[in-house]
Design a protein around this motif. Structure first.
Motif, PDB file in Angstrom:
ATOM      1  N   LYS A 118      16.014  53.720 -23.940  1.00  0.00           N
ATOM      2  CA  LYS A 118      15.498  53.704 -25.303  1.00  0.00           C
ATOM      3  C   LYS A 118      15.910  52.439 -26.061  1.00  0.00           C
ATOM      4  O   LYS A 118      15.087  51.820 -26.750  1.00  0.00           O
ATOM      5  CB  LYS A 118      15.993  54.940 -26.045  1.00  0.00           C
ATOM      6  N   LYS A 119      17.169  52.042 -25.941  1.00  0.00           N
ATOM      7  CA  LYS A 119      17.683  50.957 -26.781  1.00  0.00           C
ATOM      8  C   LYS A 119      17.559  49.577 -26.140  1.00  0.00           C
ATOM      9  O   LYS A 119      17.495  48.568 -26.867  1.00  0.00           O
ATOM     10  CB  LYS A 119      19.153  51.224 -27.121  1.00  0.00           C
ATOM     11  N   TYR A 120      17.556  49.520 -24.830  1.00  0.00           N
ATOM     12  CA  TYR A 120      17.612  48.218 -24.174  1.00  0.00           C
ATOM     13  C   TYR A 120      16.390  47.941 -23.296  1.00  0.00           C
ATOM     14  O   TYR A 120      15.669  46.969 -23.505  1.00  0.00           O
ATOM     15  CB  TYR A 120      18.898  48.108 -23.340  1.00  0.00           C
ATOM     16  N   TYR A 121      16.183  48.817 -22.318  1.00  0.00           N
ATOM     17  CA  TYR A 121      15.119  48.529 -21.352  1.00  0.00           C
ATOM     18  C   TYR A 121      13.735  48.575 -21.982  1.00  0.00           C
ATOM     19  O   TYR A 121      12.908  47.686 -21.761  1.00  0.00           O
ATOM     20  CB  TYR A 121      15.192  49.508 -20.179  1.00  0.00           C
ATOM     21  N   GLY A 122      13.443  49.629 -22.767  1.00  0.00           N
ATOM     22  CA  GLY A 122      12.118  49.757 -23.391  1.00  0.00           C
ATOM     23  C   GLY A 122      11.766  48.575 -24.269  1.00  0.00           C
ATOM     24  O   GLY A 122      10.711  47.948 -24.087  1.00  0.00           O
ATOM     25  N   PRO A 123      12.622  48.209 -25.256  1.00  0.00           N
ATOM     26  CA  PRO A 123      12.315  47.034 -26.075  1.00  0.00           C
ATOM     27  C   PRO A 123      12.203  45.751 -25.260  1.00  0.00           C
ATOM     28  O   PRO A 123      11.386  44.876 -25.578  1.00  0.00           O
ATOM     29  CB  PRO A 123      13.501  46.973 -27.048  1.00  0.00           C
ATOM     30  N   PHE A 124      13.035  45.623 -24.219  1.00  0.00           N
ATOM     31  CA  PHE A 124      12.951  44.425 -23.375  1.00  0.00           C
ATOM     32  C   PHE A 124      11.607  44.354 -22.656  1.00  0.00           C
ATOM     33  O   PHE A 124      10.958  43.298 -22.628  1.00  0.00           O
ATOM     34  CB  PHE A 124      14.098  44.449 -22.363  1.00  0.00           C
ATOM     35  N   LEU A 125      11.163  45.489 -22.078  1.00  0.00           N
ATOM     36  CA  LEU A 125       9.923  45.493 -21.301  1.00  0.00           C
ATOM     37  C   LEU A 125       8.704  45.243 -22.180  1.00  0.00           C
ATOM     38  O   LEU A 125       7.703  44.690 -21.707  1.00  0.00           O
ATOM     39  CB  LEU A 125       9.777  46.832 -20.570  1.00  0.00           C
ATOM     40  N   THR A 126       8.752  45.644 -23.430  1.00  0.00           N
ATOM     41  CA  THR A 126       7.592  45.486 -24.311  1.00  0.00           C
ATOM     42  C   THR A 126       7.576  44.150 -25.038  1.00  0.00           C
ATOM     43  O   THR A 126       6.743  43.942 -25.927  1.00  0.00           O
ATOM     44  CB  THR A 126       7.554  46.630 -25.335  1.00  0.00           C
ATOM     45  N   GLY A 127       8.471  43.236 -24.704  1.00  0.00           N
ATOM     46  CA  GLY A 127       8.420  41.890 -25.261  1.00  0.00           C
ATOM     47  C   GLY A 127       7.191  41.148 -24.768  1.00  0.00           C
ATOM     48  O   GLY A 127       6.725  41.341 -23.645  1.00  0.00           O
ATOM     49  N   LYS A 128       6.672  40.259 -25.603  1.00  0.00           N
ATOM     50  CA  LYS A 128       5.417  39.577 -25.295  1.00  0.00           C
ATOM     51  C   LYS A 128       5.507  38.780 -23.992  1.00  0.00           C
ATOM     52  O   LYS A 128       4.637  38.880 -23.125  1.00  0.00           O
ATOM     53  CB  LYS A 128       5.038  38.655 -26.450  1.00  0.00           C
ATOM     54  N   TRP A 129       6.556  37.992 -23.827  1.00  0.00           N
ATOM     55  CA  TRP A 129       6.659  37.147 -22.634  1.00  0.00           C
ATOM     56  C   TRP A 129       7.009  37.965 -21.399  1.00  0.00           C
ATOM     57  O   TRP A 129       6.617  37.615 -20.278  1.00  0.00           O
ATOM     58  CB  TRP A 129       7.687  36.046 -22.864  1.00  0.00           C
ATOM     59  N   ILE A 130       7.745  39.040 -21.591  1.00  0.00           N
ATOM     60  CA  ILE A 130       8.057  39.911 -20.452  1.00  0.00           C
ATOM     61  C   ILE A 130       6.787  40.587 -19.942  1.00  0.00           C
ATOM     62  O   ILE A 130       6.588  40.746 -18.727  1.00  0.00           O
ATOM     63  CB  ILE A 130       9.117  40.955 -20.848  1.00  0.00           C
ATOM     64  N   LYS A 131       5.909  40.959 -20.876  1.00  0.00           N
ATOM     65  CA  LYS A 131       4.626  41.543 -20.461  1.00  0.00           C
ATOM     66  C   LYS A 131       3.835  40.566 -19.608  1.00  0.00           C
ATOM     67  O   LYS A 131       3.245  40.938 -18.588  1.00  0.00           O
ATOM     68  CB  LYS A 131       3.807  41.949 -21.686  1.00  0.00           C
ATOM     69  N   LEU A 132       3.814  39.308 -20.035  1.00  0.00           N
ATOM     70  CA  LEU A 132       3.110  38.288 -19.254  1.00  0.00           C
ATOM     71  C   LEU A 132       3.726  38.151 -17.866  1.00  0.00           C
ATOM     72  O   LEU A 132       3.016  38.047 -16.859  1.00  0.00           O
ATOM     73  CB  LEU A 132       3.155  36.953 -19.993  1.00  0.00           C
ATOM     74  N   LEU A 133       5.056  38.171 -17.809  1.00  0.00           N
ATOM     75  CA  LEU A 133       5.736  38.078 -16.517  1.00  0.00           C
ATOM     76  C   LEU A 133       5.403  39.274 -15.633  1.00  0.00           C
ATOM     77  O   LEU A 133       5.211  39.126 -14.415  1.00  0.00           O
ATOM     78  CB  LEU A 133       7.248  37.993 -16.748  1.00  0.00           C
ATOM     79  N   VAL A 134       5.314  40.473 -16.234  1.00  0.00           N
ATOM     80  CA  VAL A 134       4.966  41.677 -15.472  1.00  0.00           C
ATOM     81  C   VAL A 134       3.555  41.568 -14.904  1.00  0.00           C
ATOM     82  O   VAL A 134       3.302  41.942 -13.752  1.00  0.00           O
ATOM     83  CB  VAL A 134       5.105  42.926 -16.373  1.00  0.00           C
ATOM     84  N   VAL A 135       2.624  41.050 -15.701  1.00  0.00           N
ATOM     85  CA  VAL A 135       1.249  40.867 -15.220  1.00  0.00           C
ATOM     86  C   VAL A 135       1.219  39.909 -14.036  1.00  0.00           C
ATOM     87  O   VAL A 135       0.538  40.145 -13.023  1.00  0.00           O
ATOM     88  CB  VAL A 135       0.339  40.367 -16.360  1.00  0.00           C
ATOM     89  N   LEU A 136       1.966  38.806 -14.114  1.00  0.00           N
ATOM     90  CA  LEU A 136       2.026  37.848 -13.009  1.00  0.00           C
ATOM     91  C   LEU A 136       2.672  38.485 -11.781  1.00  0.00           C
ATOM     92  O   LEU A 136       2.226  38.260 -10.645  1.00  0.00           O
ATOM     93  CB  LEU A 136       2.809  36.601 -13.434  1.00  0.00           C
ATOM     94  N   LEU A 137       3.717  39.276 -12.011  1.00  0.00           N
ATOM     95  CA  LEU A 137       4.380  39.966 -10.898  1.00  0.00           C
ATOM     96  C   LEU A 137       3.422  40.936 -10.219  1.00  0.00           C
ATOM     97  O   LEU A 137       3.384  41.018  -8.981  1.00  0.00           O
ATOM     98  CB  LEU A 137       5.608  40.713 -11.415  1.00  0.00           C
ATOM     99  N   TYR A 138       2.625  41.649 -11.020  1.00  0.00           N
ATOM    100  CA  TYR A 138       1.665  42.575 -10.421  1.00  0.00           C
ATOM    101  C   TYR A 138       0.594  41.829  -9.627  1.00  0.00           C
ATOM    102  O   TYR A 138       0.173  42.294  -8.566  1.00  0.00           O
ATOM    103  CB  TYR A 138       0.999  43.433 -11.500  1.00  0.00           C
ATOM    104  N   GLY A 139       0.156  40.669 -10.145  1.00  0.00           N
ATOM    105  CA  GLY A 139      -0.822  39.873  -9.400  1.00  0.00           C
ATOM    106  C   GLY A 139      -0.287  39.459  -8.041  1.00  0.00           C
ATOM    107  O   GLY A 139      -1.006  39.511  -7.033  1.00  0.00           O
ATOM    108  N   ALA A 140       0.992  39.061  -7.981  1.00  0.00           N
ATOM    109  CA  ALA A 140       1.603  38.687  -6.702  1.00  0.00           C
ATOM    110  C   ALA A 140       1.704  39.894  -5.772  1.00  0.00           C
ATOM    111  O   ALA A 140       1.438  39.803  -4.568  1.00  0.00           O
ATOM    112  CB  ALA A 140       2.982  38.084  -6.950  1.00  0.00           C
TER     113      ALA A 140
END
Length: 536
Positions: A139-161
């Motif tokens: 709730k306090k750390y992982y969720g806010p971290f994952l929903t960051g704008k640049w982290i989302k972009l990184l997740v999309v790139l990771l999924y593409g790979a």
């Protein structure tokens, strides 16, 4: 269920067992029902395959899921309620004898009551002291971290790979099972097949050609038909005609030399001992009865059969030629039971996966109140299956009946992670997509992670097994859990913030809901102007 029970203390009267249990079932029961239905459907659909072993496995496992579901929604809930009454009475977790708690240490309370504390929730945070630290972490750390704008972009790139590697692996997947894999690693069978490959790899199986009906062998036209059929089989590229063995061909040559006459039934049958005198082994190739010859067999030697593709082509060509013969023929070798897999394994696997994925979509549409999220659940299932099938290649696993069973398991297990997170997302009362994703991870992140880790720990002992079947089960189960958890905890929460929030209305405008954090100041003012109200 346990996570929902722990969180129910902040939503219901903490001392009221009935209200807390009602809140627990309200949060967890539908999610459990969704995953159970999809699991059961996946395995029962797996019974449609043509492999008896896969049918038996899927029937057994699907039925087991039904009993597990009944257990969870009845007996397990009752155990939770009884345990809560025990905790309220300060009774020991094992002996149920009343103990003193007071201001004792967390270790003391844990040993006696089974939890550190049973104090009421903090008034400012609404969190219970008994809430697991991992839930707070999500709730306090992982969720806010994952929903960051640049982290989302990184997740999309990771999924593409991930998707690119999976698709490439699917194009390289190997079909068929090595017969070595059916034996234990220390079996003499392994050494036998190793030596066979080393010294006799040029030769394939010695195939038996059986005349299955009683025919008039003494009739020259019948003999010519049989010879024509055998020669047709010998003309296949995988057959060396110089190594064929035909008792009828030798018998005809002996008769042609003038030693015997075989042009009548009595002469043909009575002169067979002459053939057996020169070639005793031919006696095993003829099933002679009082009425004549009930059946007989010949042998042809295959060569250059080095891969599953060669084995599949050999089997198809032999059976096609035998079917075209005017004399009833059957071609057989004990290894054909394995070659038969190659003819239908890909078709059966694709059929089961597509039908099961469709069933998952239907169940999700019925039980999850968001069509778009149902599509994401189905997408996650397909994505996990593609990933497992692709990475099978990188882990030296072929597509056979063993891995096919595990792919059916993959369909059932992969839906669990994404369905839980998606359902928690769409039922959340938060105002923005990011907050919904954080709430879903807070509620179910730790249970999903715990389920994934416990499942892997349950099967990790199979990694050291001396049998290929058990090692394959571990490898595919590990891939299923790894990719399923990766989708449930990383990919799906991020994708839902992009697309899972569409289709609902703003309370003030009736338009589709955007996440206002991504809007510029002028756009927010425009929304306020159009609504003629203050934007909340």
């Amino acid at each position: 269920m346990i996570s929902s029970w722990e969180q129910s203390s902040s939503k219901a009267d903490k001392s009221d067992t009935k209200s807390r249990l009602a809140e627990t079932y309200r949060e967890a029961a539908l999610s459990v029902t969704i995953t159970t239905l999809t699991d059961v459907l996946a395995f029962f659909i797996g019974t449609w395959t043509s492999f008896p072993s896969v049918r038996s496995f899927c029937l057994y496992t699907g039925t087991a899921f039904v009993f597990c579901y009944v257990y969870v929604i009845t007996f397990f809930g009752a155990v939770i309620a009884l345990n809560h009454k025990r905790v309220k009475g300060n009774q020991h977790w094992l002996t149920c004898v009343q103990v003193k708690v007071g201001k004792k240490s967390c270790l003391y309370n844990a040993c006696c009551l089974g939890s550190c504390s049973s104090e009421p929730p903090e008034p400012e945070t609404g969190e219970t002291e008994s809430e697991h630290p991992m839930s707070i972490f999500f709730k306090k750390y992982y969720g806010p971290f994952l929903t960051g704008k640049w982290i989302k972009l990184l997740v999309v790139l990771l999924y593409g790979a991930y998707l690119g590697g999976s698709i490439y692996g699917c194009t390289q997947v190997k079909e068929g099972i090595d017969l070595r894999n059916l034996a234990s690693d220390d079996s003499y069978v392994i050494a036998y097949y190793d030596d066979d490959d080393k010294y006799f790899s040029d030769y394939g199986p010695r195939v038996m050609v059986v005349v299955t009906d009683s025919v008039n062998y003494w009739d020259e036209s019948v003999r010519n038909d049989i010879e024509a059929c055998v020669q047709d089989l010998e003309n296949i590229n995988y057959v060396d005609r110089n190594l064929s063995l035909s008792w009828l061909r030798v018998y005809t040559e002996i008769a042609g030399s003038g030693l015997i006459n075989i042009n009548s039934k009595d002469l043909f049958i009575n002169n067979l001992p002459v053939l057996f005198q020169y070639f005793p082994s031919f006696e095993w190739d003829i099933n002679k009865t009082a009425e004549g010859i009930a059946a007989s067999r010949f042998f042809i030697q295959t060569v250059n059969v080095t891969s599953a593709v060669d084995e599949k082509n050999l089997l198809n060509q032999l059976r096609d030629r035998a079917k075209q013969c005017v004399v009833p023929l059957m071609v057989y070798h004990p290894a054909f039971i394995y070659y038969d897999q190659y003819l239908v394994i890909v078709q059966n696997t694709i059929q089961n996966v597509v039908i099961a994925a469709g069933a998952m979509l239907v169940v999700s549409l019925v039980l999850i109140p968001s069509p778009l999220c149902c599509l994401w659940v189905t997408f996650a299932i397909a994505s996990v299956i593609v990933g497992v099938a692709g990475f099978m290649t990188f882990w030296d696993i072929s597509l056979d009946s063993i891995s096919m069973i595990n792919l059916v398991i993959c369909i059932g297990f992969s839906v669990d992670f994404s369905a839980h997170i998606s359902y928690a997302f769409v039922t959340s009362g938060e105002s923005s997509a990011n907050e919904k994703a954080v709430g879903a991870l807070h509620q179910l992140g730790y249970p999903v992670l715990q389920g994934a880790v416990s499942t892997v720990l349950g099967v990790v002992v199979l990694a050291a097994a001396k049998t290929y079947i058990f090692r394959t089960f571990f490898k595919i189960m590990f891939l299923v859990i790894l990719f399923g958890a990766l989708h449930g905890l990383v990919f799906i929460p991020v994708f839902l913030t992009f697309f899972g929030y569409l289709g609902k209305s703003l309370p003030i405008t009736g338009t589709k809901t955007p996440d206002l954090k991504f809007f510029s100041k002028s756009r927010i003012q425009y929304v306020r102007f159009r609504s003629n109200k203050d934007c909340p």
